[in-house]
Design a protein around this motif. Structure first.
Motif, PDB file in Angstrom:
ATOM      1  N   GLU A   1      43.627 -40.487  34.686  1.00 18.03           N
ATOM      2  CA  GLU A   1      44.840 -39.790  34.227  1.00 18.03           C
ATOM      3  C   GLU A   1      45.997 -40.237  35.119  1.00 18.03           C
ATOM      4  OE1 GLU A   1      44.291 -35.591  34.122  1.00 18.03           O
ATOM      5  OE2 GLU A   1      42.370 -35.710  33.055  1.00 18.03           O
ATOM      6  N   THR A   2      46.921 -41.001  34.563  1.00 16.20           N
ATOM      7  CA  THR A   2      48.018 -41.538  35.351  1.00 16.20           C
ATOM      8  C   THR A   2      49.350 -41.341  34.631  1.00 16.20           C
ATOM      9  OG1 THR A   2      47.823 -43.750  34.375  1.00 16.20           O
ATOM     10  CG2 THR A   2      46.507 -43.299  36.351  1.00 16.20           C
ATOM     11  N   VAL A   3      50.425 -41.464  35.406  1.00 17.33           N
ATOM     12  CA  VAL A   3      51.791 -41.405  34.871  1.00 17.33           C
ATOM     13  C   VAL A   3      52.594 -42.479  35.576  1.00 17.33           C
ATOM     14  CG1 VAL A   3      51.669 -38.932  34.373  1.00 17.33           C
ATOM     15  CG2 VAL A   3      52.546 -39.713  36.590  1.00 17.33           C
ATOM     16  N   PRO A   4      53.737 -42.898  35.026  1.00 14.44           N
ATOM     17  CA  PRO A   4      54.592 -43.845  35.744  1.00 14.44           C
ATOM     18  C   PRO A   4      54.975 -43.293  37.120  1.00 14.44           C
ATOM     19  CG  PRO A   4      55.292 -43.653  33.458  1.00 14.44           C
ATOM     20  CD  PRO A   4      54.257 -42.586  33.679  1.00 14.44           C
ATOM     21  N   VAL A   5      55.101 -44.183  38.083  1.00 16.77           N
ATOM     22  CA  VAL A   5      55.421 -43.751  39.441  1.00 16.77           C
ATOM     23  C   VAL A   5      56.746 -43.003  39.478  1.00 16.77           C
ATOM     24  CG1 VAL A   5      55.856 -44.548  41.801  1.00 16.77           C
ATOM     25  CG2 VAL A   5      54.089 -45.650  40.425  1.00 16.77           C
ATOM     26  N   ALA A   6      57.706 -43.408  38.651  1.00 12.50           N
ATOM     27  CA  ALA A   6      58.992 -42.712  38.602  1.00 12.50           C
ATOM     28  C   ALA A   6      58.807 -41.252  38.207  1.00 12.50           C
ATOM     29  CB  ALA A   6      59.935 -43.416  37.627  1.00 12.50           C
ATOM     30  N   ASP A   7      57.817 -40.960  37.344  1.00 12.92           N
ATOM     31  CA  ASP A   7      57.565 -39.572  36.939  1.00 12.92           C
ATOM     32  C   ASP A   7      56.963 -38.765  38.085  1.00 12.92           C
ATOM     33  OD1 ASP A   7      58.546 -40.219  34.489  1.00 12.92           O
ATOM     34  OD2 ASP A   7      56.604 -40.259  33.459  1.00 12.92           O
ATOM     35  N   LEU A   8      56.213 -39.426  38.983  1.00 17.75           N
ATOM     36  CA  LEU A   8      55.703 -38.711  40.148  1.00 17.75           C
ATOM     37  C   LEU A   8      56.857 -38.241  41.039  1.00 17.75           C
ATOM     38  CD1 LEU A   8      52.612 -40.861  41.263  1.00 17.75           C
ATOM     39  CD2 LEU A   8      52.602 -38.666  40.055  1.00 17.75           C
ATOM     40  N   LYS A   9      57.876 -39.084  41.181  1.00 14.51           N
ATOM     41  CA  LYS A   9      59.045 -38.680  41.967  1.00 14.51           C
ATOM     42  C   LYS A   9      59.762 -37.510  41.301  1.00 14.51           C
ATOM     43  CE  LYS A   9      63.407 -40.407  43.879  1.00 14.51           C
ATOM     44  NZ  LYS A   9      64.300 -41.585  44.063  1.00 14.51           N
ATOM     45  N   LYS A  10      59.880 -37.558  39.982  1.00 14.34           N
ATOM     46  CA  LYS A  10      60.515 -36.444  39.263  1.00 14.34           C
ATOM     47  C   LYS A  10      59.720 -35.154  39.475  1.00 14.34           C
ATOM     48  CE  LYS A  10      62.467 -39.350  35.600  1.00 14.34           C
ATOM     49  NZ  LYS A  10      62.405 -39.677  34.143  1.00 14.34           N
ATOM     50  N   LYS A  11      58.390 -35.264  39.416  1.00 14.35           N
ATOM     51  CA  LYS A  11      57.559 -34.080  39.619  1.00 14.35           C
ATOM     52  C   LYS A  11      57.718 -33.539  41.031  1.00 14.35           C
ATOM     53  CE  LYS A  11      52.870 -32.319  38.907  1.00 14.35           C
ATOM     54  NZ  LYS A  11      51.513 -32.621  38.393  1.00 14.35           N
ATOM     55  N   LEU A  12      57.826 -34.434  42.014  1.00 14.13           N
ATOM     56  CA  LEU A  12      58.041 -34.020  43.394  1.00 14.13           C
ATOM     57  C   LEU A  12      59.334 -33.220  43.518  1.00 14.13           C
ATOM     58  CD1 LEU A  12      57.628 -34.225  46.525  1.00 14.13           C
ATOM     59  CD2 LEU A  12      58.790 -36.430  46.408  1.00 14.13           C
ATOM     60  N   ILE A  13      60.401 -33.718  42.899  1.00 18.15           N
ATOM     61  CA  ILE A  13      61.693 -33.023  42.970  1.00 18.15           C
ATOM     62  C   ILE A  13      61.614 -31.668  42.272  1.00 18.15           C
ATOM     63  CG2 ILE A  13      64.094 -33.125  42.201  1.00 18.15           C
ATOM     64  CD1 ILE A  13      63.952 -36.166  42.589  1.00 18.15           C
ATOM     65  N   GLU A  14      60.958 -31.605  41.124  1.00 19.88           N
ATOM     66  CA  GLU A  14      60.825 -30.333  40.396  1.00 19.88           C
ATOM     67  C   GLU A  14      60.060 -29.310  41.221  1.00 19.88           C
ATOM     68  OE1 GLU A  14      58.918 -31.367  36.793  1.00 19.88           O
ATOM     69  OE2 GLU A  14      60.654 -32.426  35.933  1.00 19.88           O
ATOM     70  N   MET A  15      58.994 -29.730  41.888  1.00 22.78           N
ATOM     71  CA  MET A  15      58.204 -28.820  42.703  1.00 22.78           C
ATOM     72  C   MET A  15      59.035 -28.274  43.860  1.00 22.78           C
ATOM     73  SD  MET A  15      54.548 -30.855  42.871  1.00 22.78           S
ATOM     74  CE  MET A  15      53.829 -29.650  43.983  1.00 22.78           C
ATOM     75  N   CYS A  16      59.851 -29.125  44.473  1.00 22.66           N
ATOM     76  CA  CYS A  16      60.687 -28.671  45.590  1.00 22.66           C
ATOM     77  C   CYS A  16      61.737 -27.669  45.106  1.00 22.66           C
ATOM     78  CB  CYS A  16      61.350 -29.862  46.271  1.00 22.66           C
ATOM     79  SG  CYS A  16      60.194 -30.917  47.162  1.00 22.66           S
ATOM     80  N   LYS A  17      62.284 -27.894  43.918  1.00 26.59           N
ATOM     81  CA  LYS A  17      63.247 -26.939  43.361  1.00 26.59           C
ATOM     82  C   LYS A  17      62.580 -25.594  43.099  1.00 26.59           C
ATOM     83  CE  LYS A  17      66.280 -30.306  41.043  1.00 26.59           C
ATOM     84  NZ  LYS A  17      66.756 -30.790  39.721  1.00 26.59           N
ATOM     85  N   GLN A  18      61.381 -25.624  42.530  1.00 20.62           N
ATOM     86  CA  GLN A  18      60.668 -24.378  42.240  1.00 20.62           C
ATOM     87  C   GLN A  18      60.328 -23.604  43.501  1.00 20.62           C
ATOM     88  OE1 GLN A  18      57.268 -25.700  40.008  1.00 20.62           O
ATOM     89  NE2 GLN A  18      58.469 -26.291  38.202  1.00 20.62           N
ATOM     90  N   ARG A  19      60.116 -24.318  44.597  1.00 17.98           N
ATOM     91  CA  ARG A  19      59.743 -23.669  45.860  1.00 17.98           C
ATOM     92  C   ARG A  19      60.947 -23.457  46.780  1.00 17.98           C
ATOM     93  NH1 ARG A  19      54.119 -27.070  47.185  1.00 17.98           N
ATOM     94  NH2 ARG A  19      53.178 -26.756  45.121  1.00 17.98           N
ATOM     95  N   ASN A  20      62.148 -23.712  46.243  1.00 17.55           N
ATOM     96  CA  ASN A  20      63.386 -23.539  47.006  1.00 17.55           C
ATOM     97  C   ASN A  20      63.404 -24.365  48.287  1.00 17.55           C
ATOM     98  OD1 ASN A  20      64.538 -21.624  45.183  1.00 17.55           O
ATOM     99  ND2 ASN A  20      63.182 -20.048  46.061  1.00 17.55           N
ATOM    100  N   LYS A  21      62.885 -25.560  48.196  1.00 17.16           N
ATOM    101  CA  LYS A  21      62.924 -26.469  49.337  1.00 17.16           C
ATOM    102  C   LYS A  21      64.131 -27.384  49.200  1.00 17.16           C
ATOM    103  CE  LYS A  21      58.039 -26.541  50.527  1.00 17.16           C
ATOM    104  NZ  LYS A  21      58.301 -25.992  51.873  1.00 17.16           N
ATOM    105  N   PRO A  22      64.844 -27.644  50.285  1.00 16.72           N
ATOM    106  CA  PRO A  22      66.055 -28.470  50.198  1.00 16.72           C
ATOM    107  C   PRO A  22      65.761 -29.924  49.871  1.00 16.72           C
ATOM    108  CG  PRO A  22      65.535 -27.965  52.494  1.00 16.72           C
ATOM    109  CD  PRO A  22      64.623 -27.129  51.656  1.00 16.72           C
TER     110      PRO A  22
END
Length: 607
Positions: free
Chosen positions: A448-469
């Motif tokens: 199960e894989t996704v484009p690497v660019a989507d992993l970066k997007k997911k990282l940013i979304e997770m930080c927003k959800q957790r209120n991380k700067p």
């Protein structure tokens, strides 16, 4: 071959490292056996001398002492060429012709022998200093050297088994394992051909590559070195195994150091390597790699210091493969704890995965296979391929993890709990008279894989959800480490105080802000990153990153940190891990130089 002696050891010898025990006298009665039964490889005097002396030693009997049940002869017969340069000037050029013997004798039997004791591997009794094996093909002289080294190894084995028995009188052992496993004798005699190396051309190339660093005055030190080795690997044992195979390698190492304005020391390296002289990267690729190293070092020196961070981390590109190489690969080998006297402390490496066979160690959409028989992948030669391990066992492809579940380990002929035999992974010298296992070509596959660019997007979304700067991306780790011995000691000491196994530091680590902007930071270390962290992988990229390295027994596979190395390769995707801690260095940095460095002329030309 499974492992090779590093040039540092080849040039310095082993005599000073051997412990010397008490001297005791033995009367040897050697019973000569029929040497003709082995057959001969026409024209190979070294092979004939090894066969004949091993045949004679198989009949060795000693008055009042145990006879050996297993003897093995290993000799590396080769030559090497080294050249190093710094800032466009040659520093050293060195040739070395060598024959390196390693002889092991086991007394007792397969169930109980002289290995696995805290003193196993040490040299007791009379020791003959014959590391400088004769280079000339004199049959009689080589036989004499083999005889003396066999005699020395036998005396040490007899002393070790005696001490092991004495230690066991005061130690309770539950369900003891056999000390050695039988293996089918392998016969593999291949032709040895010498590949010419244009030493003048490589000397000029190394000199020119080192001049690339002249354009980066912010660097404090830099250098480029080339090592090319051609070896015939000989292995014979008393079970009937006979191996003669070529074992060649060439690698080019570029190092750089810098000092930040606050005094923090920074280091990094890039390595190019091949098992075939003719398949090294072309000079344009070498130049690009070294220029990228110099540019990243200059950028790190001017980057801000990192801060404490706890949250999702994306290991992108090379860092993904490095993560699996260090955190998974180094834990796939099992090592037995030695027998030792009560109250005596002794270090034995422990795998974080020991006892977890059948447990999930990765997400269920991951599989891991170690395959030394695969020589190429998508047209690219694989650095971790080998024919025979250092115990004379031919390897086969090995499925280590299936659907996230750990199925087996890398095994040698030393039985481990739950495993009675070898799967041909003895690639490095181990502890207490045994050999150590190591990966070859490790394929980490995600279904199960996704484009690497989507992993970066997911990282940013997770930080927003957790209120991380911000989040964190690691693009390269210091593995194998280019650190100094002193830095490694400090890191190991700090990790021991905090508990757990240390992991090499991130070299290129970036803060990633909600708008996608990235900022390079320096001076961070991982905290609590280990094999169990791999269960927290949230996503894998659709990329396949090939990472080649020289594995060894030193912490963080420290470059030049051990006498033996094993060629290894990891093919793995980028991965996003849910929760990783990064912590800034807590060290007092050295002071900046009082006198500024002299200017370098980037436009300087070199003949």
């Amino acid at each position: 071959m499974s492992a090779r002696r590093s040039l540092v050891s080849r040039l310095s010898g082993r005599g000073g490292e051997r412990a010397r025990g008490r001297v005791f006298a033995l009367v040897l009665l050697l019973v000569c056996l029929n040497v003709g039964a082995f057959g001969q490889a026409a024209g190979d005097t070294l092979l004939r001398a090894m066969r004949d002396e091993l045949s004679r030693s198989r009949g060795l009997k000693v008055l009042s002492l145990e006879a050996p049940y297993f003897i093995e002869y290993t000799i590396e017969d080769g030559d090497s060429f080294e050249v190093s340069a710094s800032l466009g000037g040659l520093v050293s050029v060195r040739h070395n012709r060598f024959r390196l013997p390693e002889i092991k004798v086991r007394v007792g039997d397969y169930k109980f022998d002289n290995t696995g004791y805290a003193g196993s591997g040490l040299h007791f009794g009379t020791h003959y200093d014959i590391e400088r094996f004769p280079l000339e093909n004199s049959y009689e002289v080589m036989r004499r050297f083999l005889w003396l080294d066999t005699d020395s190894a036998y005396k040490s084995a007899v002393e070790a088994i005696s001490r092991k028995r004495a230690a066991l009188k005061n130690v309770a052992v539950n369900q003891p394992l056999d000390d050695f496993a039988k293996a089918e004798p392998l016969k593999k005699i291949l032709d040895i051909r010498h590949t010419p190396l244009d030493e003048d051309a490589w000397s000029g190339r190394v000199r020119a590559l080192s001049a690339i660093f002249e354009a980066y005055p912010a660097l404090r030190a830099s250098g480029v070195e080339l090592s090319a080795t051609q070896t015939a690997h000989y292995y014979l044992n008393s079970e009937g195994a006979e191996v003669r195979i070529p074992d060649n390698m060439i690698y080019l190492l570029a190092r750089a150091e810098a000092q930040a304005p606050d005094g923090m020391l920074l280091h990094d390296a890039v390595v190019f390597q091949s098992l075939d002289y003719d398949r090294m990267p072309a000079e344009p690729e070498l130049r690009r790699g070294i220029a990228a190293l110099a540019a990243s070092m200059a950028a790190r020196a001017s980057a801000p210091k990192g801060e404490d961070y706890s949250g999702p981390v994306l290991f992108e590109g090379t860092a993904g493969a490095q993560l699996f190489a260090e955190v998974l690969g180094s834990n796939l080998a099992l090592a037995r704890r030695p027998v030792m006297e009560p109250g005596r402390n002794g270090f034995a490496p422990v795998s974080e995965l020991e006892g977890r066979q059948g447990a999930r160690i990765l997400p269920e959409w991951f599989d891991v296979v170690d395959d030394p028989t695969q020589k190429e992948w998508h047209g690219r030669p694989l650095f971790g391929s080998y024919e025979v391990d250092r115990e004379g066992v031919a390897p086969r492809p090995l499925s280590l993890v299936e659907k996230g579940v750990l199925k087996t380990f890398l095994l040698t002929r030393q039985p481990a709990p739950g495993f009675a035999g070898s799967n041909g992974r003895a690639r490095l010298p181990g502890s207490f008279g045994a050999n150590g296992a190591a990966i070859s070509n490790l394929f980490v596959r995600a279904t199960e894989t996704v484009p690497v660019a989507d992993l970066k997007k997911k990282l940013i979304e997770m930080c927003k959800q957790r209120n991380k700067p911000y989040g964190a991306i690691v693009r390269r780790m210091d593995f194998p480490s280019s650190a100094s011995f002193e830095e490694v000691r400090r890191l190991l000491g700090n990790s021991a105080q905090a508990g757990g196994h240390p992991v090499s530091a991130p070299v290129l680590v970036y803060k990633v802000y909600p708008d996608g902007r990235e900022e390079l930071v320096r001076g961070l270390r991982f905290r609590g990153l280990n094999a169990r962290s791999l269960k927290d992988i949230l996503g894998a990229g659709d990329d396949n990153n090939v990472f080649e390295f020289l594995n060894n027994q030193a912490p963080f596979a420290l470059i030049g940190g051990a006498n033996y190395v094993a060629e290894s390769c990891v093919i793995a995707p980028s991965v996003l891990i849910d929760d990783v801690e990064l912590h800034p260095l807590e060290e007092e940095p050295p002071k900046l130089p009082i006198v500024p460095a002299p200017e370098l002329r980037a436009e300087a030309s070199h003949p």
